[in-house]
Design a protein around this motif. Structure first.
Motif, PDB file in Angstrom:
ATOM      1  N   SER A  78       0.743  -1.144  -0.075  1.00  0.00           N
ATOM      2  CA  SER A  78       0.009  -0.145  -0.135  1.00  0.00           C
ATOM      3  C   SER A  78       0.763   1.135  -0.160  1.00  0.00           C
ATOM      4  O   SER A  78       0.385   2.202  -0.744  1.00  0.00           O
ATOM      5  CB  SER A  78      -1.061  -0.280   1.232  1.00  0.00           C
ATOM      6  OG  SER A  78      -1.766   1.059   1.401  1.00  0.00           O
ATOM      7  N   TYR A  79       1.795   1.212   0.932  1.00  0.00           N
ATOM      8  CA  TYR A  79       2.841   2.619   0.910  1.00  0.00           C
ATOM      9  C   TYR A  79       3.447   2.727  -0.462  1.00  0.00           C
ATOM     10  O   TYR A  79       3.388   3.929  -0.798  1.00  0.00           O
ATOM     11  CB  TYR A  79       3.749   2.173   1.802  1.00  0.00           C
ATOM     12  CG  TYR A  79       4.834   3.635   2.106  1.00  0.00           C
ATOM     13  CD1 TYR A  79       4.473   4.517   3.044  1.00  0.00           C
ATOM     14  CD2 TYR A  79       5.959   3.373   1.503  1.00  0.00           C
ATOM     15  CE1 TYR A  79       5.157   5.761   3.171  1.00  0.00           C
ATOM     16  CE2 TYR A  79       6.822   4.571   1.501  1.00  0.00           C
ATOM     17  CZ  TYR A  79       6.651   5.771   2.368  1.00  0.00           C
ATOM     18  OH  TYR A  79       7.115   6.728   2.373  1.00  0.00           O
ATOM     19  N   ASN A  80       3.942   1.760  -1.211  1.00  0.00           N
ATOM     20  CA  ASN A  80       4.511   1.840  -2.383  1.00  0.00           C
ATOM     21  C   ASN A  80       3.912   2.578  -3.452  1.00  0.00           C
ATOM     22  O   ASN A  80       4.215   3.469  -4.290  1.00  0.00           O
ATOM     23  CB  ASN A  80       5.220   0.612  -2.749  1.00  0.00           C
ATOM     24  CG  ASN A  80       6.499   0.657  -2.023  1.00  0.00           C
ATOM     25  OD1 ASN A  80       7.712   0.845  -2.778  1.00  0.00           O
ATOM     26  ND2 ASN A  80       6.536  -0.644  -0.975  1.00  0.00           N
ATOM     27  N   PHE A  81       2.716   2.025  -3.387  1.00  0.00           N
ATOM     28  CA  PHE A  81       1.545   2.480  -4.460  1.00  0.00           C
ATOM     29  C   PHE A  81       1.090   3.701  -4.201  1.00  0.00           C
ATOM     30  O   PHE A  81       0.469   4.489  -5.029  1.00  0.00           O
ATOM     31  CB  PHE A  81       0.325   1.379  -4.960  1.00  0.00           C
ATOM     32  CG  PHE A  81       0.887   0.378  -5.615  1.00  0.00           C
ATOM     33  CD1 PHE A  81       0.572   0.450  -6.932  1.00  0.00           C
ATOM     34  CD2 PHE A  81       1.572  -0.828  -5.210  1.00  0.00           C
ATOM     35  CE1 PHE A  81       1.046  -0.289  -8.057  1.00  0.00           C
ATOM     36  CE2 PHE A  81       1.878  -1.685  -6.054  1.00  0.00           C
ATOM     37  CZ  PHE A  81       1.774  -1.667  -7.496  1.00  0.00           C
ATOM     38  N   ARG A  82       1.034   4.211  -2.996  1.00  0.00           N
ATOM     39  CA  ARG A  82       0.571   5.563  -2.465  1.00  0.00           C
ATOM     40  C   ARG A  82       1.854   6.491  -2.676  1.00  0.00           C
ATOM     41  O   ARG A  82       1.292   7.782  -2.960  1.00  0.00           O
ATOM     42  CB  ARG A  82      -0.053   5.522  -1.200  1.00  0.00           C
ATOM     43  CG  ARG A  82      -1.367   4.795  -1.130  1.00  0.00           C
ATOM     44  CD  ARG A  82      -1.713   4.799   0.666  1.00  0.00           C
ATOM     45  NE  ARG A  82      -3.146   4.091   0.706  1.00  0.00           N
ATOM     46  CZ  ARG A  82      -4.179   4.760   0.669  1.00  0.00           C
ATOM     47  NH1 ARG A  82      -4.068   6.069   0.513  1.00  0.00           N
ATOM     48  NH2 ARG A  82      -5.058   3.897   0.951  1.00  0.00           N
ATOM     49  N   HIS A  83       2.798   6.248  -2.330  1.00  0.00           N
ATOM     50  CA  HIS A  83       4.060   7.404  -2.122  1.00  0.00           C
ATOM     51  C   HIS A  83       5.084   7.108  -3.073  1.00  0.00           C
ATOM     52  O   HIS A  83       5.989   8.240  -3.315  1.00  0.00           O
ATOM     53  CB  HIS A  83       4.506   7.205  -0.782  1.00  0.00           C
ATOM     54  CG  HIS A  83       3.273   7.498   0.397  1.00  0.00           C
ATOM     55  ND1 HIS A  83       2.694   8.759   0.457  1.00  0.00           N
ATOM     56  CD2 HIS A  83       2.683   6.734   1.224  1.00  0.00           C
ATOM     57  CE1 HIS A  83       1.795   8.760   1.455  1.00  0.00           C
ATOM     58  NE2 HIS A  83       1.835   7.323   1.768  1.00  0.00           N
ATOM     59  N   ARG A  84       5.326   5.944  -3.438  1.00  0.00           N
ATOM     60  CA  ARG A  84       6.588   5.640  -4.284  1.00  0.00           C
ATOM     61  C   ARG A  84       6.293   5.719  -5.614  1.00  0.00           C
ATOM     62  O   ARG A  84       6.715   6.564  -6.592  1.00  0.00           O
ATOM     63  CB  ARG A  84       7.095   4.521  -4.027  1.00  0.00           C
ATOM     64  CG  ARG A  84       8.719   4.323  -4.918  1.00  0.00           C
ATOM     65  CD  ARG A  84       9.439   2.775  -4.636  1.00  0.00           C
ATOM     66  NE  ARG A  84       9.497   2.648  -3.376  1.00  0.00           N
ATOM     67  CZ  ARG A  84      10.667   2.735  -2.727  1.00  0.00           C
ATOM     68  NH1 ARG A  84      11.455   3.557  -3.145  1.00  0.00           N
ATOM     69  NH2 ARG A  84      10.702   2.556  -1.415  1.00  0.00           N
ATOM     70  N   PHE A  85       5.356   4.814  -6.232  1.00  0.00           N
ATOM     71  CA  PHE A  85       5.153   4.864  -7.671  1.00  0.00           C
ATOM     72  C   PHE A  85       4.090   5.932  -7.868  1.00  0.00           C
ATOM     73  O   PHE A  85       3.004   6.020  -7.635  1.00  0.00           O
ATOM     74  CB  PHE A  85       4.247   3.556  -8.062  1.00  0.00           C
ATOM     75  CG  PHE A  85       5.046   2.292  -7.447  1.00  0.00           C
ATOM     76  CD1 PHE A  85       6.689   2.473  -7.803  1.00  0.00           C
ATOM     77  CD2 PHE A  85       4.434   1.099  -7.121  1.00  0.00           C
ATOM     78  CE1 PHE A  85       7.364   1.277  -7.348  1.00  0.00           C
ATOM     79  CE2 PHE A  85       5.149  -0.142  -6.699  1.00  0.00           C
ATOM     80  CZ  PHE A  85       6.624  -0.004  -6.931  1.00  0.00           C
ATOM     81  N   THR A  86       4.686   6.705  -8.936  1.00  0.00           N
ATOM     82  CA  THR A  86       3.958   7.882  -9.261  1.00  0.00           C
ATOM     83  C   THR A  86       2.975   7.670 -10.378  1.00  0.00           C
ATOM     84  O   THR A  86       2.900   6.545 -10.844  1.00  0.00           O
ATOM     85  CB  THR A  86       4.830   9.060  -9.695  1.00  0.00           C
ATOM     86  OG1 THR A  86       5.522   8.578 -10.969  1.00  0.00           O
ATOM     87  CG2 THR A  86       6.023   9.392  -8.694  1.00  0.00           C
ATOM     88  N   GLU A  87       2.107   8.673 -10.441  1.00  0.00           N
ATOM     89  CA  GLU A  87       1.117   8.630 -11.618  1.00  0.00           C
ATOM     90  C   GLU A  87       1.789   8.383 -13.048  1.00  0.00           C
ATOM     91  O   GLU A  87       1.308   7.438 -13.930  1.00  0.00           O
ATOM     92  CB  GLU A  87       0.143   9.714 -11.866  1.00  0.00           C
ATOM     93  CG  GLU A  87      -0.951   9.744 -12.828  1.00  0.00           C
ATOM     94  CD  GLU A  87      -1.808  10.941 -12.907  1.00  0.00           C
ATOM     95  OE1 GLU A  87      -2.650  11.115 -13.741  1.00  0.00           O
ATOM     96  OE2 GLU A  87      -1.793  11.886 -11.761  1.00  0.00           O
ATOM     97  N   GLU A  88       2.907   8.933 -13.178  1.00  0.00           N
ATOM     98  CA  GLU A  88       3.559   8.818 -14.600  1.00  0.00           C
ATOM     99  C   GLU A  88       3.924   7.345 -14.565  1.00  0.00           C
ATOM    100  O   GLU A  88       4.047   6.625 -15.768  1.00  0.00           O
ATOM    101  CB  GLU A  88       4.748   9.653 -14.506  1.00  0.00           C
ATOM    102  CG  GLU A  88       5.538   9.473 -15.758  1.00  0.00           C
ATOM    103  CD  GLU A  88       6.855  10.559 -15.834  1.00  0.00           C
ATOM    104  OE1 GLU A  88       7.677  10.264 -16.770  1.00  0.00           O
ATOM    105  OE2 GLU A  88       6.960  11.032 -14.842  1.00  0.00           O
TER     106      GLU A  88
END
Length: 238
Positions: free
Chosen positions: A102-112
């Motif tokens: 959850s953290y990675n998809f919320r804060h690391r992986f950007t929309e781009e």
């Protein structure tokens, strides 16, 4: 039943030969994900991270098998030998916690990043010959939103352009003529079902129409959903 029996097993032997995840693993080169997320990681700072391919694969498992949440997905991954094999985790190794995903998809992986992954998937599907841009019919299904109907607000938005309605009417008439039916008059479309009474004054309605705006009800907590009611169902955001 001896549940404490110690056995030597090869995890690959626990996965059926025709399992869906085997087919996906053979067809998709997931190593391409590393190039897409490389700018988001640091090689010489912080503790070792979870393999990004594992994170994307866990989300893929969630959607493939209809798991309702990342928490449930993490639990299923830990207990399912096929999921462990797909992620590359042996039986004794602890699988990623749901909060890590959850953290990675919320804060690391950007929309781009997500857009690049999506574009890559579409490109692979197109190359394989399974993608067609032609749409014959599109059916929209309303999904109930997790939003309180009491927390709402009114908002004026620009009215949609009428050219789409014109194009749609042309398609309808072409289909009617093909079936030897009389086409609808553009200025007299088919009567719509019973409308809800609008208490807005005629002056205000005329002014809004002239200005090209309409009033909609939006959720305060989830602006992407809209107020929806159908048949005997209660009014809800969806």
């Amino acid at each position: 039943m001896d549940r404490d029996l110690v056995e030597f097993v090869v995890i690959d032997q626990l996965v059926p030969k025709e399992h869906l995840l085997r087919k996906i693993d053979a067809a998709v080169d997931f190593t391409q994900l590393y190039e897409m997320v490389e700018p988001l990681y640091c090689e010489d700072n912080g503790r070792p991270s979870i393999d990004p391919v594992v994170l994307f694969k866990m989300v893929l498992i969630q959607h493939l098998y209809g798991l309702p949440s990342l928490r449930r997905t993490a639990e299923e991954v830990s207990a399912n030998n096929c999921y462990r094999w797909f992620l590359g985790y042996p039986l004794q190794e602890e699988t990623p916690h749901f909060s890590t995903v959850s953290y990675n998809f919320r804060h690391r992986f950007t929309e781009e990043t997500v857009d690049r992954v999506f574009a890559w998937i579409l490109d692979e599907v197109a190359k394989a010959g399974y993608l067609s841009p032609k749409a014959v019919f599109i059916d929209g299904t309303h999904i109930k939103a997790n939003a309180n109907t009491k927390k709402q607000m009114k908002e004026q938005i620009p009215a949609a352009a009428r050219h789409y309605a014109k194009e749609l009417m042309e398609e309808v008439n072409a289909d009617r003529e093909a079936h030897d039916k009389k086409p609808f008059d553009d200025n007299d479309p088919p009567a719509s079902p019973k409308k809800h009474k609008d208490n807005t004054s005629k002056k205000k309605l005329a002014r809004r129409k002239k200005q090209g705006f309409r009033t909609v009800t939006k959720s305060v907590t989830d602006p992407d959903c809209g107020l929806f009611v159908k048949g005997e169902h209660k009014r809800q955001f969806a």
